[in-house]
Write a protein that holds these residues in place. Structure first.
Motif, PDB file in Angstrom:
ATOM      1  N   SER A  74       9.645  -1.814  -3.894  1.00  0.00           N
ATOM      2  CA  SER A  74       9.369  -1.937  -5.326  1.00  0.00           C
ATOM      3  C   SER A  74      10.681  -2.197  -6.046  1.00  0.00           C
ATOM      4  O   SER A  74      11.760  -1.979  -5.489  1.00  0.00           O
ATOM      5  CB  SER A  74       8.699  -0.667  -5.872  1.00  0.00           C
ATOM      6  OG  SER A  74       9.594   0.439  -5.825  1.00  0.00           O
TER       7      SER A  74
ATOM      8  N   LEU B 240       5.748  -4.455  -7.221  1.00  0.00           N
ATOM      9  CA  LEU B 240       5.424  -4.024  -5.864  1.00  0.00           C
ATOM     10  C   LEU B 240       5.486  -5.233  -4.941  1.00  0.00           C
ATOM     11  O   LEU B 240       5.054  -6.320  -5.312  1.00  0.00           O
ATOM     12  CB  LEU B 240       4.022  -3.409  -5.796  1.00  0.00           C
ATOM     13  CG  LEU B 240       3.715  -2.286  -6.785  1.00  0.00           C
ATOM     14  CD1 LEU B 240       2.289  -1.792  -6.588  1.00  0.00           C
ATOM     15  CD2 LEU B 240       4.718  -1.146  -6.645  1.00  0.00           C
TER      16      LEU B 240
ATOM     17  N   TRP C   5      -4.087  -4.318  -3.311  1.00  0.00           N
ATOM     18  CA  TRP C   5      -3.016  -3.375  -3.612  1.00  0.00           C
ATOM     19  C   TRP C   5      -3.550  -2.264  -4.490  1.00  0.00           C
ATOM     20  O   TRP C   5      -4.536  -2.450  -5.212  1.00  0.00           O
ATOM     21  CB  TRP C   5      -1.836  -4.065  -4.312  1.00  0.00           C
ATOM     22  CG  TRP C   5      -2.197  -4.744  -5.613  1.00  0.00           C
ATOM     23  CD1 TRP C   5      -2.602  -6.031  -5.783  1.00  0.00           C
ATOM     24  CD2 TRP C   5      -2.198  -4.144  -6.919  1.00  0.00           C
ATOM     25  NE1 TRP C   5      -2.848  -6.287  -7.121  1.00  0.00           N
ATOM     26  CE2 TRP C   5      -2.607  -5.156  -7.830  1.00  0.00           C
ATOM     27  CE3 TRP C   5      -1.898  -2.875  -7.399  1.00  0.00           C
ATOM     28  CZ2 TRP C   5      -2.720  -4.908  -9.203  1.00  0.00           C
ATOM     29  CZ3 TRP C   5      -2.005  -2.631  -8.768  1.00  0.00           C
ATOM     30  CH2 TRP C   5      -2.407  -3.647  -9.650  1.00  0.00           C
ATOM     31  N   GLU C   6      -2.939  -1.114  -4.395  1.00  0.00           N
ATOM     32  CA  GLU C   6      -3.303  -0.020  -5.292  1.00  0.00           C
ATOM     33  C   GLU C   6      -2.078   0.844  -5.557  1.00  0.00           C
ATOM     34  O   GLU C   6      -1.159   0.933  -4.736  1.00  0.00           O
ATOM     35  CB  GLU C   6      -4.444   0.821  -4.719  1.00  0.00           C
ATOM     36  CG  GLU C   6      -4.141   1.560  -3.443  1.00  0.00           C
ATOM     37  CD  GLU C   6      -5.295   2.459  -2.999  1.00  0.00           C
ATOM     38  OE1 GLU C   6      -6.003   2.998  -3.882  1.00  0.00           O
ATOM     39  OE2 GLU C   6      -5.486   2.618  -1.782  1.00  0.00           O
ATOM     40  N   ILE C   7      -2.085   1.465  -6.717  1.00  0.00           N
ATOM     41  CA  ILE C   7      -1.015   2.362  -7.121  1.00  0.00           C
ATOM     42  C   ILE C   7      -1.661   3.613  -7.695  1.00  0.00           C
ATOM     43  O   ILE C   7      -2.672   3.529  -8.406  1.00  0.00           O
ATOM     44  CB  ILE C   7      -0.058   1.684  -8.123  1.00  0.00           C
ATOM     45  CG1 ILE C   7       1.163   2.569  -8.399  1.00  0.00           C
ATOM     46  CG2 ILE C   7      -0.754   1.271  -9.391  1.00  0.00           C
ATOM     47  CD1 ILE C   7       2.278   1.823  -9.140  1.00  0.00           C
TER      48      ILE C   7
ATOM     49  N   TYR D 222       5.105   7.150  -8.867  1.00  0.00           N
ATOM     50  CA  TYR D 222       3.823   6.624  -8.418  1.00  0.00           C
ATOM     51  C   TYR D 222       3.921   6.299  -6.929  1.00  0.00           C
ATOM     52  O   TYR D 222       5.014   6.102  -6.393  1.00  0.00           O
ATOM     53  CB  TYR D 222       3.462   5.345  -9.180  1.00  0.00           C
ATOM     54  CG  TYR D 222       3.092   5.562 -10.624  1.00  0.00           C
ATOM     55  CD1 TYR D 222       1.788   5.845 -11.004  1.00  0.00           C
ATOM     56  CD2 TYR D 222       4.058   5.461 -11.630  1.00  0.00           C
ATOM     57  CE1 TYR D 222       1.441   6.035 -12.338  1.00  0.00           C
ATOM     58  CE2 TYR D 222       3.727   5.648 -12.972  1.00  0.00           C
ATOM     59  CZ  TYR D 222       2.416   5.932 -13.316  1.00  0.00           C
ATOM     60  OH  TYR D 222       2.076   6.123 -14.633  1.00  0.00           O
ATOM     61  N   TRP D 223       2.747   6.228  -6.298  1.00  0.00           N
ATOM     62  CA  TRP D 223       2.669   5.841  -4.894  1.00  0.00           C
ATOM     63  C   TRP D 223       1.824   4.575  -4.783  1.00  0.00           C
ATOM     64  O   TRP D 223       0.891   4.372  -5.572  1.00  0.00           O
ATOM     65  CB  TRP D 223       2.059   6.977  -4.077  1.00  0.00           C
ATOM     66  CG  TRP D 223       3.022   8.100  -3.865  1.00  0.00           C
ATOM     67  CD1 TRP D 223       3.747   8.358  -2.739  1.00  0.00           C
ATOM     68  CD2 TRP D 223       3.391   9.117  -4.803  1.00  0.00           C
ATOM     69  NE1 TRP D 223       4.553   9.466  -2.911  1.00  0.00           N
ATOM     70  CE2 TRP D 223       4.351   9.948  -4.172  1.00  0.00           C
ATOM     71  CE3 TRP D 223       3.016   9.414  -6.115  1.00  0.00           C
ATOM     72  CZ2 TRP D 223       4.926  11.042  -4.806  1.00  0.00           C
ATOM     73  CZ3 TRP D 223       3.593  10.501  -6.743  1.00  0.00           C
ATOM     74  CH2 TRP D 223       4.531  11.306  -6.095  1.00  0.00           C
ATOM     75  N   TYR D 224       2.131   3.733  -3.818  1.00  0.00           N
ATOM     76  CA  TYR D 224       1.458   2.440  -3.722  1.00  0.00           C
ATOM     77  C   TYR D 224       1.294   2.029  -2.270  1.00  0.00           C
ATOM     78  O   TYR D 224       1.984   2.540  -1.365  1.00  0.00           O
ATOM     79  CB  TYR D 224       2.245   1.366  -4.497  1.00  0.00           C
ATOM     80  CG  TYR D 224       3.626   1.086  -3.931  1.00  0.00           C
ATOM     81  CD1 TYR D 224       3.836   0.004  -3.076  1.00  0.00           C
ATOM     82  CD2 TYR D 224       4.711   1.905  -4.246  1.00  0.00           C
ATOM     83  CE1 TYR D 224       5.102  -0.254  -2.551  1.00  0.00           C
ATOM     84  CE2 TYR D 224       5.965   1.652  -3.722  1.00  0.00           C
ATOM     85  CZ  TYR D 224       6.158   0.574  -2.879  1.00  0.00           C
ATOM     86  OH  TYR D 224       7.405   0.336  -2.353  1.00  0.00           O
TER      87      TYR D 224
ATOM     88  N   ARG E 249       6.769   5.065  -2.470  1.00  0.00           N
ATOM     89  CA  ARG E 249       6.905   5.774  -3.733  1.00  0.00           C
ATOM     90  C   ARG E 249       7.839   4.990  -4.641  1.00  0.00           C
ATOM     91  O   ARG E 249       8.839   4.429  -4.189  1.00  0.00           O
ATOM     92  CB  ARG E 249       7.478   7.168  -3.491  1.00  0.00           C
ATOM     93  CG  ARG E 249       7.432   8.075  -4.715  1.00  0.00           C
ATOM     94  CD  ARG E 249       8.331   9.283  -4.524  1.00  0.00           C
ATOM     95  NE  ARG E 249       9.732   8.872  -4.573  1.00  0.00           N
ATOM     96  CZ  ARG E 249      10.737   9.669  -4.231  1.00  0.00           C
ATOM     97  NH1 ARG E 249      10.501  10.878  -3.769  1.00  0.00           N
ATOM     98  NH2 ARG E 249      11.982   9.248  -4.320  1.00  0.00           N
ATOM     99  N   THR E 250       7.505   4.948  -5.908  1.00  0.00           N
ATOM    100  CA  THR E 250       8.342   4.247  -6.870  1.00  0.00           C
ATOM    101  C   THR E 250       8.419   5.072  -8.147  1.00  0.00           C
ATOM    102  O   THR E 250       7.866   6.171  -8.219  1.00  0.00           O
ATOM    103  CB  THR E 250       7.807   2.828  -7.137  1.00  0.00           C
ATOM    104  OG1 THR E 250       8.772   2.088  -7.900  1.00  0.00           O
ATOM    105  CG2 THR E 250       6.480   2.848  -7.869  1.00  0.00           C
TER     106      THR E 250
END
Length: 516
Positions: free
Chosen positions: A52, A62, A85-87, A125-127, A140-141
């Motif tokens: 990220s 991302l 994709w998901e966050i 956040y996690w993705y 993680r971002t």
């Protein structure tokens, strides 16, 4: 970007790092759609992991690249692939906040970058990504603080110069433990040098990269380093390139060896190198190259605490001087007129307490001549004396300017002065030249000091010089910046022992830097 490091933010490990690429469409999440449509993909499409970058208060980029055969062009079918994709707010993805589908296009090496917006400021956040029944590692971002936020702490890791053949990227294992809010990488992410059998690792291929596929393979090899992959997956990165992402010491469209590379051939090489760079970095679509050009200088805000100006010191520079008279030619430019004005406008009008400048190459003087006279590195800012001195003169009217640089493969921490011919001239800022992640390998410290210590008298603005491998770590607060020079005992083995070599301090309202 808050004062305390939360336990659930530490060491959220993943194996992999990644690439970016085609435009992402923020469609609704359609579970299983991409998996069903792409069920014929080869295994291991996420071999390069995830990343990220370029955090905003409400957004983040991302990135991933699908590459089941990473060192041989990627190994993907020649068609567009849909990537979900998901966050989420949590590491288990029980609180998703955004989902969508992006296109991984063959013309961009099946790389993906998703410019997610609508997030909350100053939050982790996690993705993850999914396609063809395969799921990526989770990453993680973190977003930047609210634009009007004045307090808190910003933890930044400064890195550069990671030569695969000179060693393992062991400093990143320690960087992961230090849990920075973001990593600032200021150049030489890859090296274009030919494979050699003398170091601990060997470059892929048979020579220097010139074509797009060759540059893709070189980036893919670097992305397989586990410590680099883990650091990409645990914090956002802000990146810019120096010379080795293309060709050593190039300037604009002039190669290092114009007698061996025609202008047309070098333009083709630039075009390939910039596209591969874009494909492998977590940057926004504004950086999609246009032939031999890429938009890299940009500005990021971290509340009212810090403004980060990321420079491009390669594309717009004049060809390097070859002597002292040339270095003092007022016609020479490092930044070009447009970028220079952009930088100065952004620093003069900044509402931030700290005005940070990411410069690929050293700004403070390095006088290599003992005693009378001057001898400079002409590829650094010393080779562009008039523009550099004018820029430092402007720094006198800027609040708390701090320059963060790389290139030198050494730690060189200095006061920035308006006139390096006058040791009593005004101090207007501080510069931290970070050492390398691995370039130059395990250096002989005694030999280094025997060579460089005699130069200290001619460079009184130097506050610290050192030749260990590692990175710099900054804790930025309103009252000051606390800096650590983090080093490792070796890069020629896959594991290393880290330590703090030195601590330094920059005080708010007091230009310059001091040992703590």
């Amino acid at each position: 970007m808050t004062g305390a490091i939360q336990p659930d933010r530490r060491r959220f490990l993943t194996a992999g790092a990644a690439v970016l690429g085609a435009a992402a469409s923020a469609q609704l999440w359609l579970p299983g759609t991409a998996r069903a449509a792409e069920n014929t993909l080869p295994d291991g499409v996420f071999s390069l992991g995830i990343a990220s970058g370029d955090p905003l208060p409400d957004g983040i980029v991302l990135w991933t690249r699908l590459a089941p055969d990473p060192l041989n062009g990627g190994g993907m079918p020649d068609r567009v692939v849909q990537v979900e994709w998901e966050i989420a707010q949590d590491a288990r993805f029980r609180k998703p906040v955004r989902r969508g589908v992006a296109q991984a296009r063959p013309e961009y090496g099946h790389s993906v970058h998703v410019d997610v917006r609508g997030l909350h400021p100053d939050r982790s956040y996690w993705y993850r990504f999914r396609t063809g029944g395969q799921i990526s590692p989770a990453g993680r971002t973190r977003t930047a603080p609210h634009p009007h936020s004045k307090g808190g702490t910003l933890r930044v890791a400064l890195a550069s110069c990671q030569n695969w053949q000179h060693g393992y990227f062991t400093p990143y294992a320690d960087m992961l433990d230090q849990d920075p809010d973001f990593v600032l990488f200021v150049g030489d992410y890859i090296y274009e040098s030919t494979p050699a059998s003398t170091g601990p690792r060997r470059h892929e291929g048979t020579g220097e990269p010139y074509t797009l596929v060759q540059y893709r393979n070189r980036y893919a090899q670097y992305r397989t380093d586990p410590d680099l992959a883990a650091m990409h997956a645990n914090a956002p990165w802000v990146v810019t390139f120096d010379d080795h992402e293309v060709d050593n010491d190039f300037a604009g469209e002039v190669p290092q060896d114009p007698a061996k590379q025609s202008h047309d051939a070098f333009v083709a090489r630039l075009t390939a190198a910039y596209q591969a760079y874009y494909e492998h970095m977590p940057v926004r679509a504004s950086a999609v190259p246009s032939g031999p050009h890429i938009q890299m200088y940009r500005r990021l805000e971290f509340g009212r605490l810090a403004r980060l100006n990321v420079l491009d010191t390669r594309q717009f520079r004049s060809d390097q001087a070859t002597g002292q008279a040339g270095a003092q030619d007022p016609a020479l430019t490092m930044l070009g007129a447009e970028q220079k004005e952009w930088l100065l406008d952004g620093m003069r009008d900044s509402p931030a307490r700290w005005n940070l400048v990411a410069s690929q190459i050293m700004m403070a003087e390095t006088d290599l001549q003992i005693g009378e006279g001057k001898l400079w590195y002409y590829d650094a800012w010393d080779g562009y004396q008039v523009e550099r001195n004018a820029l430092l003169g402007e720094f006198a009217d800027v609040r708390n300017p701090v320059v963060l640089s790389g290139d030198r493969h050494l730690t060189m921490i200095s006061d920035l002065r308006t006139d390096y011919a006058d040791a009593d001239s005004e101090v207007v800022g501080a510069e931290f030249v970070g050492t390398s992640i691995s370039s130059n390998g395990d250096q002989d410290q005694a030999a280094f000091h025997a060579q460089w210590d005699p130069l200290k008298a001619d460079n009184p603005h130097w506050k610290l010089i050192d030749a260990h491998r590692g990175y710099h770590l900054f804790d930025i607060r309103r009252d000051g910046i606390d800096a650590q020079v983090r080093v490792v005992d070796t890069v020629v083995e896959p594991q290393a022992t880290p330590s703090t070599y030195a601590r330094l301090r920059v005080e708010n309202g007091r230009p310059g830097v001091e040992l703590a």
